[in-house]
Design an enzyme around this catalytic site. Structure first.
Site, PDB file in Angstrom:
ATOM      1  N   SER A 127       0.829  -1.205   0.000  1.00 34.00           N
ATOM      2  CA  SER A 127       0.000   0.000   0.000  1.00 34.00           C
ATOM      3  C   SER A 127       0.861   1.251   0.000  1.00 34.00           C
ATOM      4  O   SER A 127       0.332   2.365  -0.100  1.00 34.00           O
ATOM      5  CB  SER A 127      -0.895   0.016   1.246  1.00 34.00           C
ATOM      6  N   HIS A 148      -3.570  -3.916  -4.619  1.00 36.50           N
ATOM      7  CA  HIS A 148      -3.644  -3.596  -3.194  1.00 36.50           C
ATOM      8  C   HIS A 148      -4.968  -4.007  -2.578  1.00 36.50           C
ATOM      9  O   HIS A 148      -6.012  -3.419  -2.877  1.00 36.50           O
ATOM     10  CB  HIS A 148      -3.413  -2.093  -3.001  1.00 36.50           C
ATOM     11  N   GLU A 160      -7.312  -2.069  -5.167  1.00 33.69           N
ATOM     12  CA  GLU A 160      -6.767  -1.024  -6.035  1.00 33.69           C
ATOM     13  C   GLU A 160      -5.736  -1.635  -6.991  1.00 33.69           C
ATOM     14  O   GLU A 160      -4.737  -2.205  -6.557  1.00 33.69           O
ATOM     15  CB  GLU A 160      -6.120   0.078  -5.199  1.00 33.69           C
ATOM     16  N   ASN A 199      -6.345   5.323   0.636  1.00 35.92           N
ATOM     17  CA  ASN A 199      -5.492   5.697   1.762  1.00 35.92           C
ATOM     18  C   ASN A 199      -5.152   7.185   1.767  1.00 35.92           C
ATOM     19  O   ASN A 199      -4.922   7.767   2.824  1.00 35.92           O
ATOM     20  CB  ASN A 199      -4.211   4.861   1.764  1.00 35.92           C
TER      21      ASN A 199
END
Length: 295
Positions: A127, A148, A160, A199
């Protein structure tokens, strides 16, 4: 590699994320019949993952989520090995989920990219580290990307798919379709950026929550309540930090600040203080909240 050609998947790293990615693939990809190999050079990690997988499937049967026959079929398609190269060699798609250490990841991708099929997709679950940092050591970097998953990988739907400047459209589409076929809701991120999409948005919320706390505007509890009851978040930013670990928050923000030089990317001094004290969240028994009586 086209999604129709993906038959065997290797997950490297039998920790919490790796084992869940492997199980998700075997369980939710059962219609596709994916054969899944979970590989880790540490025997204890492999043994632990085996026990966890058996217990997880047993629990699913007991709760009526799947039949015993389905559990047996999933178990038959999920194998474990301490031979990482053997586990990756026949795979059409490899997902790396090892420690967040760039040099260790480089060594792994340099090694496995030499032995896998020339058109196999190579993905890192990282990540924080974008795949372009691995491209130079990876043969056929056009098949390399980030895939991810979010923790817990068996529950969270978002995946992702992050394209680097080296990643082919075909590889990205294959990874997207793979996520979809294994029960996820994948998004494709067209350009590499630290933190990707979810994130980065979460980091902005966390940064603002820490600023509100630093300035004495509201308490930890009230900020979390505002996010949960007012904004519909399943978990407030401080509870989320406790779950993922304040040390994780600190290291990610530290690395991002080192790279960008933007003061907005720097860790909160409140987080730094917590890390120094060893108050890292649930795993330590204390973070923003006290879990001493709940562990």
């Amino acid at each position: 590699m086209k999604i129709e050609d993906v038959k065997q998947v290797a997950v490297i790293g039998a920790g919490a994320m790796g084992r869940q990615i492997a199980m998700n693939t075997a369980l939710n990809g059962r219609r596709e019949g994916y054969q899944v190999v979970l590989a880790d050079s540490f025997e204890k990690a492999v043994d632990s993952a085996k026990t966890w997988a058996a217990d997880y499937l047993k629990g699913r049967v007991e709760k009526g989520r799947i039949t015993q026959e389905e559990a047996d079929a999933v178990s038959a398609r999920l194998t474990f090995t301490t031979d990482v190269e053997a586990g990756a060699k026949g795979a059409d798609l490899v997902v790396e989920a090892i420690i967040e250490d760039l040099e260790i990841k480089k060594e792994l991708f340099a090694r496995i990219s030499r032995i896998v099929k020339a058109d196999a997709i190579l993905a890192t679950n990282s990540s924080n580290l974008v795949s372009s940092k691995l491209a130079r050591v990876t043969q056929h970097p056009e098949r390399l990307l980030n895939l991810h998953y979010f923790n817990p990988a068996l529950v969270m739907k978002l995946v992702e798919v992050v394209k680097g400047p080296h990643t082919s459209d075909e590889a990205a589409e294959c990874a997207r379709a793979f996520g979809e076929r294994t029960g996820k809701s994948p998004i494709v991120i067209q350009k590499e950026i630290a933190g990707f999409v979810a994130n980065r948005i979460n980091a902005a919320v966390t940064r603002e929550a820490c600023l509100l706390l630093e300035r004495g505007v509201a308490s930890v509890e009230d900020i979390d309540t505002a996010c949960e009851k007012g904004l519909g978040y399943p978990m407030g930013p401080f509870k989320l930090m406790d779950m993922t670990g304040l040390d994780v928050n600190y290291f990610v923000r530290r690395d991002r600040f080192t790279e960008s030089g933007d003061p907005n990317d720097a860790p909160s001094f409140l987080v730094i203080d917590k890390v120094i004290k060893g108050e890292l969240g649930r795993k330590a028994g204390r973070g923003w909240y006290d879990y001493q009586d709940k562990t």
